[in-house]
Design a protein around this motif. Structure first.
Motif, PDB file in Angstrom:
ATOM      1  N   ARG A  46       0.811  -1.218   0.000  1.00 16.57           N
ATOM      2  CA  ARG A  46       0.000   0.000   0.000  1.00 16.57           C
ATOM      3  C   ARG A  46       0.846   1.270   0.000  1.00 16.57           C
ATOM      4  NH1 ARG A  46      -4.098   1.319   3.472  1.00 16.57           N
ATOM      5  NH2 ARG A  46      -2.505   1.610   4.933  1.00 16.57           N
ATOM      6  N   LYS A  47       2.170   1.105  -0.037  1.00 16.39           N
ATOM      7  CA  LYS A  47       3.013   2.301   0.073  1.00 16.39           C
ATOM      8  C   LYS A  47       3.092   3.080  -1.237  1.00 16.39           C
ATOM      9  CE  LYS A  47       6.037   1.349   3.886  1.00 16.39           C
ATOM     10  NZ  LYS A  47       7.327   0.786   4.251  1.00 16.39           N
ATOM     11  N   TYR A  49       5.480   6.038  -3.066  1.00 17.34           N
ATOM     12  CA  TYR A  49       6.807   6.653  -2.967  1.00 17.34           C
ATOM     13  C   TYR A  49       6.814   8.000  -3.662  1.00 17.34           C
ATOM     14  CZ  TYR A  49       7.742   1.927  -1.540  1.00 17.34           C
ATOM     15  OH  TYR A  49       7.682   0.735  -0.882  1.00 17.34           O
ATOM     16  N   ASN A 298       1.542   3.710  -7.762  1.00 17.41           N
ATOM     17  CA  ASN A 298       2.180   3.702  -6.439  1.00 17.41           C
ATOM     18  C   ASN A 298       3.337   4.701  -6.318  1.00 17.41           C
ATOM     19  OD1 ASN A 298       3.872   2.182  -8.104  1.00 17.41           O
ATOM     20  ND2 ASN A 298       4.585   0.874  -6.442  1.00 17.41           N
ATOM     21  N   GLU A 334       0.036  14.022   2.974  1.00 17.81           N
ATOM     22  CA  GLU A 334      -0.289  12.820   3.749  1.00 17.81           C
ATOM     23  C   GLU A 334      -1.790  12.557   3.729  1.00 17.81           C
ATOM     24  OE1 GLU A 334       1.415  13.400   7.620  1.00 17.81           O
ATOM     25  OE2 GLU A 334       3.402  12.864   6.880  1.00 17.81           O
ATOM     26  N   SER A 342      -3.649   4.748   0.900  1.00 14.68           N
ATOM     27  CA  SER A 342      -2.235   4.376   0.838  1.00 14.68           C
ATOM     28  C   SER A 342      -1.463   5.059   1.968  1.00 14.68           C
ATOM     29  CB  SER A 342      -1.632   4.827  -0.491  1.00 14.68           C
ATOM     30  OG  SER A 342      -2.366   4.320  -1.561  1.00 14.68           O
ATOM     31  N   GLU A 343      -0.199   4.665   2.127  1.00 13.71           N
ATOM     32  CA  GLU A 343       0.658   5.359   3.091  1.00 13.71           C
ATOM     33  C   GLU A 343       1.972   5.727   2.399  1.00 13.71           C
ATOM     34  OE1 GLU A 343       2.831   2.088   5.645  1.00 13.71           O
ATOM     35  OE2 GLU A 343       0.713   1.572   5.423  1.00 13.71           O
ATOM     36  N   ILE A 344       2.651   6.757   2.940  1.00 10.08           N
ATOM     37  CA  ILE A 344       3.847   7.247   2.256  1.00 10.08           C
ATOM     38  C   ILE A 344       5.090   6.494   2.734  1.00 10.08           C
ATOM     39  CG2 ILE A 344       5.290   9.289   1.870  1.00 10.08           C
ATOM     40  CD1 ILE A 344       2.687  10.953   2.451  1.00 10.08           C
ATOM     41  N   GLY A 345       5.901   6.060   1.795  1.00  9.06           N
ATOM     42  CA  GLY A 345       7.158   5.380   2.149  1.00  9.06           C
ATOM     43  C   GLY A 345       8.233   6.425   2.361  1.00  9.06           C
ATOM     44  N   TYR A 346       8.194   7.130   3.507  1.00  4.30           N
ATOM     45  CA  TYR A 346       9.176   8.196   3.755  1.00  4.30           C
ATOM     46  C   TYR A 346      10.591   7.639   3.825  1.00  4.30           C
ATOM     47  CZ  TYR A 346       5.790  11.881   4.738  1.00  4.30           C
ATOM     48  OH  TYR A 346       4.806  12.827   4.629  1.00  4.30           O
ATOM     49  N   GLU A 348      12.398   6.166   1.848  1.00  2.00           N
ATOM     50  CA  GLU A 348      12.727   4.913   1.145  1.00  2.00           C
ATOM     51  C   GLU A 348      12.889   5.195  -0.341  1.00  2.00           C
ATOM     52  OE1 GLU A 348      10.207   1.474   2.035  1.00  2.00           O
ATOM     53  OE2 GLU A 348       9.285   2.685   3.605  1.00  2.00           O
ATOM     54  N   GLY A 350      12.114   3.043  -2.648  1.00  3.63           N
ATOM     55  CA  GLY A 350      10.937   2.494  -3.312  1.00  3.63           C
ATOM     56  C   GLY A 350      11.256   1.984  -4.709  1.00  3.63           C
TER      57      GLY A 350
END
Ligand code: SAM
Ligand code: SF4
Length: 360
Positions: A46-47, A49, A298, A334, A342-346, A348, A350
């Motif tokens: 669900r991330k 980037y 994504n 956010e 979804s959530e943010i891949g801080y 990373e 990705g």
């Protein structure tokens, strides 16, 4: 005709299957979107980037008939960001946990340009102690240039094929010896051989474009085995030759819808790649990018180009965020990503799962 559920359950798709998916309406369209959303969650999670987009120069040697910064458009003020403006934007990205930046420009291949990009890559790596991932989107270059930039720190490259249909390609590019689909395809191969994570994509809703050609584009992306795709609606620009066919275009909401169907269908065709929610989606609908996240995308590319230059990087009309940075406010981003489930891949990179899968 095949049942939609049967097609959705396949892992290999024919051109007819893809046309059927791209033509879905009503309940069938909803089903396509649901299937794509679950395929995304089960394959890449669900991330989302972030790639901070820096449009560092609008000087271009090419003359693509659709593009607002094409060489012949003399109503555009030409610019090049200074090194400290580019590095400042990279620092912002780094400090705000964006895992990567994208350096994008018109296409130049002079030694001065190649050297400059090379120097910038080394400086960005230095300022982030190797921490920021760097994607380049600077058009077609020689294999030597690709290699040099790779060795200096770029590890991803975006080069859209625009359309994989040679006839349509020649209709949207001038016949001046500089715009050649075979050369562009060769460049994608060169990038892969160099070791880059390679991204490509197409414009959706071009004049003269058919659903069958779009299905062909999806099969092309699969055939060349890309790691990442950025594709979005074609949007007309009044100071370009292609805009004379604006009467042939689908209405914008339909172009958005077709783009969402392309993204959803691509997620089924290539489940483990990264798919970007293109900025052009947002030019049609303020929530266009978030809608793309709910049907398979994504990656989001928040614009980090300093505001003063944005009016001169108008590839198309109504390009969003010309005079405001609000979209960059962390809590606002956010909230919008959260709304899309979804959530943010801080912090990373990705990287696309596909890149590792195809090499293992
Ligand atoms: N010059 C490089 C190249 O062409 O690969 C990178 C920058 S170029 C501006 C990035 C992308 O902008 C192109 O690949 C094209 O798909 C997109 N673009 C240009 N004009 C557009 C338009 N009118 N509508 C939608 N996308 C457009
Ligand atoms: Fe130049 Fe890229 Fe625009 Fe073509 S699409 S005119 S290469 S900036």
């Amino acid at each position: 005709m095949k049942q939609l559920e049967n097609i959705l359950g396949q892992t290999v798709f024919s051109e007819d299957d893809l046309c059927r998916l791209l033509r879905t309406e009503g309940e069938e369209r909803k089903l396509l979107f649901q299937f794509a959303a679950s395929k995304k969650t089960e394959t890449v999670g669900r991330k989302v980037y972030f790639r901070g987009l820096i449009e560092f120069s609008n000087r271009c040697a090419k003359d693509c008939l659709y593009c607002g910064i094409r060489r012949s458009n003399n109503r555009v003020g030409r610019y090049e960001l200074a090194d400290d403006e580019i590095l400042g934007a990279c620092c912002f990205a780094w400090e705000n946990g964006f895992g990567s930046v994208v350096l994008q420009s018109g296409e130049l291949s002079s030694p001065a340009f190649v050297d400059r990009v090379d120097r910038l890559l080394r400086s960005i790596k230095k300022l982030s102690k190797g921490g920021l991932g760097i994607t380049l989107s600077c058009g077609e270059q020689s294999p030597d240039t690709y290699r040099r930039w790779f060795e200096s720190g770029a590890h991803r490259y975006l080069l859209r094929i625009e359309t994989s249909d040679p006839e349509l390609y020649s209709m949207i590019h001038p016949d001046d010896g500089r715009h050649c689909i075979e050369r562009r395809m060769r460049a994608l191969q060169d990038l892969k051989e160099c070791g880059y994570q390679v991204g490509s994509g197409v414009m959706i809703g071009l004049p003269f474009q058919s659903i069958r050609q779009l299905a062909g584009d999806l099969l092309f992306l699969k055939k060349i085995d890309v790691d990442m795709v950025g594709m979005g609606p074609y949007i007309e620009h009044k100071n370009t030759p292609l805009s004379r066919y604006r009467h042939l275009l689908l209405p914008k909401p339909e172009r958005l819808d077709l783009s969402l169907k392309m993204i959803a269908t691509l997620r089924l065709v290539m489940p483990d790649i990264n798919i970007a929610a293109a900025t052009a989606l947002q030019a049609i609908d303020p929530a266009g990018r978030e809608k793309a996240l709910t049907v398979g995308a994504n990656v989001i590319m928040p614009n980090l180009t300093p505001l003063a230059y944005r009016k001169d990087y108008q590839l198309y009309e109504d390009k969003p965020c010309l005079d405001e940075d609000a979209g960059l406010c962390r809590s606002c981003l956010e909230a919008r990503v959260d709304l899309a489930g979804s959530e943010i891949g801080y912090g990373e990179w990705g990287d696309p799962l596909h890149f590792f899968n195809r090499r293992s």
